[in-house]
Design a protein around this motif. Sequence first.
Motif, PDB file in Angstrom:
ATOM      1  N   HIS A 109      57.979  64.399  34.868  1.00 38.87           N
ATOM      2  CA  HIS A 109      59.104  65.213  34.481  1.00 38.87           C
ATOM      3  C   HIS A 109      59.639  64.632  33.217  1.00 38.87           C
ATOM      4  CE1 HIS A 109      62.699  67.464  35.603  1.00 38.87           C
ATOM      5  NE2 HIS A 109      63.687  66.631  35.255  1.00 38.87           N
ATOM      6  N   LEU A 110      60.469  65.665  32.271  1.00 38.04           N
ATOM      7  CA  LEU A 110      61.207  65.374  31.180  1.00 38.04           C
ATOM      8  C   LEU A 110      62.696  65.844  31.419  1.00 38.04           C
ATOM      9  CD1 LEU A 110      58.383  66.566  28.618  1.00 38.04           C
ATOM     10  CD2 LEU A 110      59.298  64.104  28.853  1.00 38.04           C
ATOM     11  N   GLU A 111      63.356  64.890  31.089  1.00 37.52           N
ATOM     12  CA  GLU A 111      64.922  65.259  31.321  1.00 37.52           C
ATOM     13  C   GLU A 111      65.675  65.372  29.920  1.00 37.52           C
ATOM     14  OE1 GLU A 111      66.358  66.718  33.647  1.00 37.52           O
ATOM     15  OE2 GLU A 111      68.127  67.099  32.994  1.00 37.52           O
ATOM     16  N   LEU A 112      66.567  66.199  29.651  1.00 39.86           N
ATOM     17  CA  LEU A 112      67.104  66.197  28.451  1.00 39.86           C
ATOM     18  C   LEU A 112      68.906  66.003  28.828  1.00 39.86           C
ATOM     19  CD1 LEU A 112      65.321  68.968  25.976  1.00 39.86           C
ATOM     20  CD2 LEU A 112      65.292  66.364  25.972  1.00 39.86           C
ATOM     21  N   VAL A 113      69.513  65.048  28.545  1.00 39.64           N
ATOM     22  CA  VAL A 113      70.643  64.881  28.688  1.00 39.64           C
ATOM     23  C   VAL A 113      71.587  64.965  27.464  1.00 39.64           C
ATOM     24  CG1 VAL A 113      72.454  63.376  29.594  1.00 39.64           C
ATOM     25  CG2 VAL A 113      70.033  63.537  30.607  1.00 39.64           C
ATOM     26  N   PRO A 114      72.521  65.868  27.252  1.00 37.77           N
ATOM     27  CA  PRO A 114      73.438  66.021  25.992  1.00 37.77           C
ATOM     28  C   PRO A 114      74.267  64.711  26.054  1.00 37.77           C
ATOM     29  CG  PRO A 114      73.402  68.183  27.477  1.00 37.77           C
ATOM     30  CD  PRO A 114      72.938  66.830  28.311  1.00 37.77           C
ATOM     31  N   ILE A 115      74.361  63.926  25.090  1.00 36.13           N
ATOM     32  CA  ILE A 115      75.140  62.977  24.858  1.00 36.13           C
ATOM     33  C   ILE A 115      76.487  63.560  23.878  1.00 36.13           C
ATOM     34  CG2 ILE A 115      75.361  60.806  23.772  1.00 36.13           C
ATOM     35  CD1 ILE A 115      73.487  60.882  25.956  1.00 36.13           C
ATOM     36  N   LEU A 136      65.209  74.568  26.192  1.00 40.04           N
ATOM     37  CA  LEU A 136      64.165  73.308  25.789  1.00 40.04           C
ATOM     38  C   LEU A 136      63.656  72.512  26.893  1.00 40.04           C
ATOM     39  CD1 LEU A 136      65.881  71.309  22.511  1.00 40.04           C
ATOM     40  CD2 LEU A 136      63.805  72.790  22.899  1.00 40.04           C
ATOM     41  N   ARG A 137      64.462  72.151  27.776  1.00 37.24           N
ATOM     42  CA  ARG A 137      64.070  71.282  29.001  1.00 37.24           C
ATOM     43  C   ARG A 137      63.085  71.991  29.596  1.00 37.24           C
ATOM     44  NH1 ARG A 137      68.329  71.107  32.718  1.00 37.24           N
ATOM     45  NH2 ARG A 137      69.152  69.523  31.647  1.00 37.24           N
ATOM     46  N   GLN A 138      63.230  73.543  29.758  1.00 39.65           N
ATOM     47  CA  GLN A 138      62.279  74.213  30.806  1.00 39.65           C
ATOM     48  C   GLN A 138      61.094  74.108  29.864  1.00 39.65           C
ATOM     49  OE1 GLN A 138      63.952  77.505  31.976  1.00 39.65           O
ATOM     50  NE2 GLN A 138      62.238  78.184  33.368  1.00 39.65           N
ATOM     51  N   LEU A 139      61.165  74.491  28.512  1.00 37.97           N
ATOM     52  CA  LEU A 139      59.951  74.573  27.722  1.00 37.97           C
ATOM     53  C   LEU A 139      58.937  73.488  27.883  1.00 37.97           C
ATOM     54  CD1 LEU A 139      61.022  76.592  24.667  1.00 37.97           C
ATOM     55  CD2 LEU A 139      59.033  77.034  26.008  1.00 37.97           C
ATOM     56  N   VAL A 140      59.575  72.336  27.571  1.00 41.01           N
ATOM     57  CA  VAL A 140      58.728  71.138  27.613  1.00 41.01           C
ATOM     58  C   VAL A 140      58.007  70.610  28.828  1.00 41.01           C
ATOM     59  CG1 VAL A 140      59.855  70.080  25.573  1.00 41.01           C
ATOM     60  CG2 VAL A 140      60.910  69.617  27.636  1.00 41.01           C
ATOM     61  N   ASN A 141      58.948  70.938  30.027  1.00 46.81           N
ATOM     62  CA  ASN A 141      58.623  70.501  31.191  1.00 46.81           C
ATOM     63  C   ASN A 141      57.310  71.603  31.481  1.00 46.81           C
ATOM     64  OD1 ASN A 141      59.894  68.451  32.674  1.00 46.81           O
ATOM     65  ND2 ASN A 141      61.665  69.371  32.257  1.00 46.81           N
ATOM     66  N   THR A 176      77.236  66.754  20.791  1.00 46.58           N
ATOM     67  CA  THR A 176      76.777  68.258  20.381  1.00 46.58           C
ATOM     68  C   THR A 176      75.485  67.982  19.641  1.00 46.58           C
ATOM     69  OG1 THR A 176      78.087  68.245  18.515  1.00 46.58           O
ATOM     70  CG2 THR A 176      78.469  69.762  20.511  1.00 46.58           C
ATOM     71  N   THR A 177      75.274  67.007  18.967  1.00 43.50           N
ATOM     72  CA  THR A 177      74.210  66.775  18.177  1.00 43.50           C
ATOM     73  C   THR A 177      73.104  65.693  18.705  1.00 43.50           C
ATOM     74  OG1 THR A 177      75.398  65.233  16.704  1.00 43.50           O
ATOM     75  CG2 THR A 177      75.362  67.662  16.229  1.00 43.50           C
ATOM     76  N   ARG A 178      73.418  65.196  19.724  1.00 48.89           N
ATOM     77  CA  ARG A 178      72.632  64.048  20.317  1.00 48.89           C
ATOM     78  C   ARG A 178      72.230  64.407  21.760  1.00 48.89           C
ATOM     79  NH1 ARG A 178      75.679  58.448  19.223  1.00 48.89           N
ATOM     80  NH2 ARG A 178      74.072  57.739  17.573  1.00 48.89           N
ATOM     81  N   LEU A 179      70.799  64.099  21.994  1.00 51.06           N
ATOM     82  CA  LEU A 179      70.434  64.227  23.361  1.00 51.06           C
ATOM     83  C   LEU A 179      69.698  62.858  23.623  1.00 51.06           C
ATOM     84  CD1 LEU A 179      68.364  67.453  22.969  1.00 51.06           C
ATOM     85  CD2 LEU A 179      70.611  67.190  23.985  1.00 51.06           C
ATOM     86  N   MET A 180      69.735  62.748  24.837  1.00 49.98           N
ATOM     87  CA  MET A 180      68.898  61.484  25.232  1.00 49.98           C
ATOM     88  C   MET A 180      67.714  62.162  26.072  1.00 49.98           C
ATOM     89  SD  MET A 180      69.577  58.147  27.719  1.00 49.98           S
ATOM     90  CE  MET A 180      70.151  57.182  26.366  1.00 49.98           C
ATOM     91  N   LEU A 181      66.246  61.643  25.863  1.00 49.65           N
ATOM     92  CA  LEU A 181      65.152  62.331  26.177  1.00 49.65           C
ATOM     93  C   LEU A 181      64.689  61.267  27.328  1.00 49.65           C
ATOM     94  CD1 LEU A 181      62.357  63.865  26.394  1.00 49.65           C
ATOM     95  CD2 LEU A 181      61.677  62.350  24.694  1.00 49.65           C
ATOM     96  N   VAL A 182      64.628  61.601  28.513  1.00 48.27           N
ATOM     97  CA  VAL A 182      64.143  60.501  29.460  1.00 48.27           C
ATOM     98  C   VAL A 182      62.921  61.200  30.086  1.00 48.27           C
ATOM     99  CG1 VAL A 182      64.649  59.803  31.977  1.00 48.27           C
ATOM    100  CG2 VAL A 182      66.422  60.166  30.277  1.00 48.27           C
ATOM    101  N   MET A 183      61.914  60.393  30.042  1.00 51.74           N
ATOM    102  CA  MET A 183      60.590  60.751  30.605  1.00 51.74           C
ATOM    103  C   MET A 183      60.098  59.721  31.605  1.00 51.74           C
ATOM    104  SD  MET A 183      56.831  60.835  28.308  1.00 51.74           S
ATOM    105  CE  MET A 183      57.029  58.979  28.131  1.00 51.74           C
ATOM    106  N   ILE A 184      59.802  60.516  32.864  1.00 52.64           N
ATOM    107  CA  ILE A 184      59.460  60.105  34.122  1.00 52.64           C
ATOM    108  C   ILE A 184      57.869  60.047  34.209  1.00 52.64           C
ATOM    109  CG2 ILE A 184      59.639  59.689  36.440  1.00 52.64           C
ATOM    110  CD1 ILE A 184      62.295  61.166  35.891  1.00 52.64           C
TER     111      ILE A 184
END
Lengths: 340, 340
Positions: free
Chosen positions: A136-142, A177-182, A144-152
């Motif tokens: 799973h890949l998760e994108l958490v908005p930090i 984006l999240r949906q696409l990458v997943n 407006t210009t920063r995301l945290m990418l979490v990869m499980i």
Amino acid sequence: MSLDDRKLAVLRAIVEDYVATQEPVGSKMLVERHQLGVSPATVRNDMAVLEEEGYIRQPHTSAGRVPTDRGYRLFVDRLSRVKPLTPAERRAIERFLVGAVDLDDVVHRTVRLLAQLTRQVAVVQYPSLARSSVRHLELVPISTTRLMLVMIVDTGRVEQRLVELPGPIPPDDVIDLRQLVNEKLVGTRLADTPPLVQALVDEVSGELRPAMITLSTVLLETLVERHEERIALAGTANLTRGGLLDFQGSLRPILEALEEEVVLLKLIGEVEPSAMRVRIGDENEIDNLRATSVVSTGYGPGVTILGGLGVVGPTRMDYPSTIATVRAVARYVGDLLAQN
Amino acid sequence: MSLDDRKLAVLRAIVEDYVATQEPVGSKMLVERHQLGVSPATVRNDMAVLEEEGYIRQPHTSAGRVPTDRGYRLFVDRLSRVKPLTPAERRAIERFLVGAVDLDDVVHRTVRLLAQLTRQVAVVQYPSLARSSVRHLELVPISTTRLMLVMIVDTGRVEQRLVELPGPIPPDDVIDLRQLVNEKLVGTRLADTPPLVQALVDEVSGELRPAMITLSTVLLETLVERHEERIALAGTANLTRGGLLDFQGSLRPILEALEEEVVLLKLIGEVEPSAMRVRIGDENEIDNLRATSVVSTGYGPGVTILGGLGVVGPTRMDYPSTIATVRAVARYVGDLLAQN
DNA sequence: TCCTGGCACTCGACTCTAGCGAGTGCCAGT
DNA sequence: ACTGGCACTCGCTAGAGTCGAGTGCCAGGA
């Protein structure tokens, strides 16, 4: 010139006695303790031959003999049988590893267990990212210009990275984006993802594209370039056993080497599937570890290899037991992770 | 009986010389190297008093004097000024920490930096969970009855735990669960969450309830019970500096202590905001570390404390420099994390 | 041909002694 | 209150002597 059986028996006896007593062993002691059926004088002659061939040496004239690296090598290859574990050890392994709640826990328990059983320094590599697949890949908005990418990944490892976007991005786009990458990446082995990530970028157009480009860069970095291998270490206190006799007084180079992740990875990383690797003294590539032996193997469910583990100790170690323990722990951990 | 200024000057000189040379210092050497303005005989008298008061001692009759733990304590409290860092050190700190990509990276770099600058064993605690707040909670379905709970907190730490559900749960429910926990918990400090988690359970009814109960248990465990503190360690090789003079020959107990996370946490965990703590020799609660000194402090942005860091070394250490370095690194890391 | 008992030899480890010297405590003198 | 002088202590080092485990070699025997 090949060595006859008795000479090999003498070598075996020397190795065993030296490992047990840590003192140079002489001909008299040898015939007393082992039933060799010959006199000390005969043993002495055999010893002279063994010394000539480079399997043993004398620390000084008129002291007993000590095995050389080459002697240990011969011992490991041809003179020893892997000692089966005692039931107590077997139980210890199970007791120790049952009840681990997550991957970190498994790795920590394993490395401590290994250090305790072998009474040496233990090293365990976390399941390698390259050999795992994305769960799973998760994108958490930090912001407006920063995301945290979490990869499980499927072994339970979780990696995170900060992504600095080129510009602000609305929340809905993050969801897209999240949906696409997943969609594209879940289920694939990490080693196989780079081309997929590339394809992903090519597919996207419009306002999402710049964000996707940045994201893909970070993804590739996380996956491949910065090979995010992690290592756990335990039992360094065991290096001080046997006073200063091993390692001729200076633990320094060894401790230094053990602090370098790169070095450790080299030690236990390049493992052929399910094979034991034993490196004795000078056989080690790392200079600081020329005074030690390394016993390592890969672990993983079945024939798959997720990572490596092993121990580092004095060349004067009990190889049969150590090899047995390392193998048993590797198997157990492999199976444990398979249940995941 | 209080000590006059000259006696204090003598003590300071003894500490400084002993730290520098690592050899017992005698009266003659002392007057030669420091401008005390009095004769060796006078110094000897002062020394006799200092010894009576327990600040210094003689390893054996007719050798020089060595500071006691009490002597170091007085030195640290009243006789030394914290040495300002050299520009080179200051630059080293910045150079070393710039370019850290994630929290793991920051912590690793910090601990290595600290070990390198102080030439001692460095310990850095990861930002404590209890003092952080929740940024995002993610639930990833592993199978129909298993979820992986991933918690991201504002310091960048990511914790994961496996949740074994009491029964199968449809994907939509997972989404509902995720939304629920995020709504209620995001933004709260972890120390404050337990009542909220409880409230959450009470609010939910219907088929979601059993899953929520299990989830809340795991949440509480992760947040509170298993205090998931993590620690990084570096520089153990520095223990071997000064041969076997420090630690009277046996590194063993120290290495053992340093392998226990619990022990390390005790060492650097309980810090008063922004205060330096110096524990000298016997002042340490941990028996294995009675031969060492520990310099530690908390770090965090401004007055908030996220975690602790410090170094462990021989009682015979350069306190002014060490204290300065630990403080500087703590400040720098605190600021760095604030930018997150 | 291979093994054995005997023997002279080597050399590290340990002990003992003596001398050195850094460092001390004390005391009488300024 | 400080200083110079002096006798004393005691760890460290060096050298001599002894001990003994262990060796290599050789001549004799199976």
